[in-house]
Design an enzyme around this catalytic site. Structure first.
Site, short mmCIF file in Angstrom:
data_model
loop_
_atom_site.label_atom_id
_atom_site.label_comp_id
_atom_site.label_asym_id
_atom_site.label_seq_id
_atom_site.Cartn_x
_atom_site.Cartn_y
_atom_site.Cartn_z
N SER A 93 77.67 40.29 27.82
CA SER A 93 78.51 40.47 26.23
C SER A 93 77.68 41.10 25.55
O SER A 93 76.21 40.97 25.38
CB SER A 93 78.01 38.67 26.25
OG SER A 93 77.90 38.44 24.82
N TYR A 103 71.47 31.90 25.74
CA TYR A 103 72.83 32.66 26.49
C TYR A 103 72.45 34.48 26.54
O TYR A 103 73.14 35.25 27.64
CB TYR A 103 73.96 32.35 25.88
CG TYR A 103 75.75 33.32 25.80
CD1 TYR A 103 75.79 32.63 27.37
CD2 TYR A 103 76.20 33.91 24.74
CE1 TYR A 103 77.01 33.47 27.84
CE2 TYR A 103 77.32 34.84 25.75
CZ TYR A 103 77.65 34.44 26.71
OH TYR A 103 78.87 34.72 27.23
#
Length: 272
Positions: A165, A179
């Protein structure tokens, strides 16, 4: 595990986004984890439309079965294998991946896509939630990579795709702290595997998506968010090029990521 369809057909890394300079074979048989929804299901639809044979795994088998039926109805010449798999169970992954490969007649590309979000700010009493994000995204992806690379080492070729990501580029605040940290760990994991496999027939691609409208980003619409179809199109195009690293969509996330790396933390905090 369910198998339907027809029999499968016979079937120099570079840095950055550029396509590799040497020809590579079509990756006919593709295994995708986390395939029941979002990016995983979107990739399955795109690869099926290109005539690829698929092994699709996730925890929600009813959604997998619906997707399998949809794909076979739209593309009757392909094979689709589905199976329940919880990436938090390393033994299930270690047993399930070779079983799926046997059902499909081999795996040419493994897309390690399964993961979770929904973290909380650190120190707010939600340590268990953040630990779950870290465990699934890091240890679950590690289990997938172990199984995929063992398979590729045995057959002498393959393409491992690790879905990271843009949140991995810098430390992220609030609900994205755990995350982003988990995805940063995946960048290092993929690079270490790539170093091990340099000069072999196995390639490793790290993909860093930006904001794409998926369940994992529900309620967190960030700047430059694109719809799911646009994001999946860019993701599949990047995977097919087999670069070392790809930002998805390429514009604006490659320059944005370069900017994020050098911004002072107070400025970064206001922007993210």
């Amino acid at each position: 595990m369910h198998v339907r369809g027809v029999a499968p057909r016979d079937s120099a890394d570079v840095h950055g986004w550029h396509p590799q300079r040497v020809p590579h074979p079509t990756r006919q048989r593709i295994l995708i984890t986390g395939a029941s929804s979002g990016l995983g299901a979107g990739m399955a639809r795109r690869f099926a439309a290109r005539g690829r044979d698929l092994a699709l795994v996730a925890r929600r088998t009813h959604l997998l079965d619906e997707l399998r039926d949809e794909l076979l109805a739209a593309h009757p010449g392909i094979r689709v294998v589905t199976a329940a798999m919880d990436v938090d169970d390393p033994a299930a992954v270690a047993d399930g991946v070779p079983a799926l490969a046997a059902e499909l007649g081999g795996v040419d590309r493994f897309v390690a896509n399964a993961g979770i979000g929904n973290g909380r700010p650190v120190g707010t009493g939600a340590a268990a939630v953040n630990r779950a994000v870290l465990a699934t995204n890091v240890l679950g992806t590690h289990a997938q990579c172990e199984a995929a690379v063992e398979l590729f080492r045995a057959q002498g070729s393959g393409h491992l795709v690790v879905i990271s990501s843009v949140a991995s580029v810098r430390g992220m605040q609030g609900s994205r702290t755990a995350y982003g940290a988990s995805k940063a760990a995946l960048n290092a994991l993929a690079e270490g595997i790539r170093a091990d496999l340099l000069g072999t027939g196995t390639r490793v691609t790290t993909v860093l998506p930006g904001y794409i409208e998926t369940d994992i980003n529900a309620g967190r619409r960030g700047p430059f968010t694109v719809d799911l179809d646009t994001g999946v199109d860019a993701l599949v195009a990047a995977i097919e090029r087999e670069p070392v690293r790809a930002y998805v969509p390429e514009w604006p996330w490659r320059p944005v990521s370069a900017l994020l790396r050098v911004l002072p933390l107070p400025v970064l905090r206001r922007l993210t």
